[in-house]
Design a protein around this motif. Sequence first.
Motif, PDB file in Angstrom:
ATOM      1  N   UNK A  28     -99.108  17.766 -11.585  1.00 51.29           N
ATOM      2  CA  UNK A  28     -97.673  17.518 -11.490  1.00 51.29           C
ATOM      3  C   UNK A  28     -96.990  18.021 -12.762  1.00 51.29           C
ATOM      4  N   UNK A  29     -95.855  18.704 -12.584  1.00 55.03           N
ATOM      5  CA  UNK A  29     -95.076  19.204 -13.714  1.00 55.03           C
ATOM      6  C   UNK A  29     -93.620  18.814 -13.507  1.00 55.03           C
ATOM      7  N   UNK A  30     -93.031  18.235 -14.550  1.00 55.64           N
ATOM      8  CA  UNK A  30     -91.614  17.881 -14.526  1.00 55.64           C
ATOM      9  C   UNK A  30     -90.941  18.533 -15.723  1.00 55.64           C
TER      10      UNK A  30
ATOM     11  N   UNK B  87     -89.578  19.926 -10.543  1.00 57.75           N
ATOM     12  CA  UNK B  87     -90.575  18.882 -10.344  1.00 57.75           C
ATOM     13  C   UNK B  87     -91.470  19.334  -9.198  1.00 57.75           C
ATOM     14  N   UNK B  88     -92.767  19.445  -9.469  1.00 54.84           N
ATOM     15  CA  UNK B  88     -93.685  19.854  -8.416  1.00 54.84           C
ATOM     16  C   UNK B  88     -95.090  20.074  -8.932  1.00 54.84           C
TER      17      UNK B  88
ATOM     18  N   UNK C 190     -98.874  26.455 -16.433  1.00 56.31           N
ATOM     19  CA  UNK C 190     -97.597  26.550 -17.148  1.00 56.31           C
ATOM     20  C   UNK C 190     -97.866  27.330 -18.428  1.00 56.31           C
ATOM     21  N   UNK C 191     -97.023  28.328 -18.717  1.00 58.40           N
ATOM     22  CA  UNK C 191     -97.104  29.085 -19.967  1.00 58.40           C
ATOM     23  C   UNK C 191     -95.777  28.889 -20.676  1.00 58.40           C
ATOM     24  N   UNK C 192     -95.829  28.423 -21.936  1.00 61.29           N
ATOM     25  CA  UNK C 192     -94.610  28.141 -22.696  1.00 61.29           C
ATOM     26  C   UNK C 192     -94.774  28.612 -24.138  1.00 61.29           C
TER      27      UNK C 192
ATOM     28  N   UNK D 186    -102.788  13.816 -15.793  1.00 59.06           N
ATOM     29  CA  UNK D 186    -102.311  14.184 -14.459  1.00 59.06           C
ATOM     30  C   UNK D 186    -100.842  14.593 -14.466  1.00 59.06           C
ATOM     31  N   UNK D 187    -100.327  15.047 -15.626  1.00 53.51           N
ATOM     32  CA  UNK D 187     -98.903  15.337 -15.723  1.00 53.51           C
ATOM     33  C   UNK D 187     -98.620  16.280 -16.887  1.00 53.51           C
TER      34      UNK D 187
END
Length: 142
Positions: A7-9, A19-20, A25-27, A76-77
């Motif tokens: 999960x990513x917010x 949100x999904x 994720x690359x930042x 988990x987030x």
Amino acid sequence: MMARSVQCDIVSAEKSIFSGLVEQVVACGVEGEMGIRPGHAPLLTQLAPGPVEIRLEGGKEEVLYVSGGFLEVQPHMISILADTAARAKDLDEAEAKRARERAEQRKKDKVDEINFSKALSDIAKANARLRTLQTYKQKQKR
């Protein structure tokens, strides 16, 4: 068996922008670019202005812009708390270029140290928006 998604917010001061479930994720952290996948060790880091690339479940990709903030990884987030955030497709390239030009002019004027520092920060943010647009356009060509 390791999870294939997490999960990513992503929220800004104004609103929730994403949100999904994501595969990656690359930042841009203040110490460099980082990639986060399910199972990543817990982490809390400051973000630099720039693109955030998200690979959704199924492989679809999205590109967002953040002007800074924090990225937190829990088992988990993945949470990104951004000062400002926008979808790359909603950014205005011409406006980002004008903002950079205005900030560069203020930098040249050197009225005082505070305005000079603010001009440098504004240049960095405008360049980050332009970098985000470039990343978005490259992904659209694929």
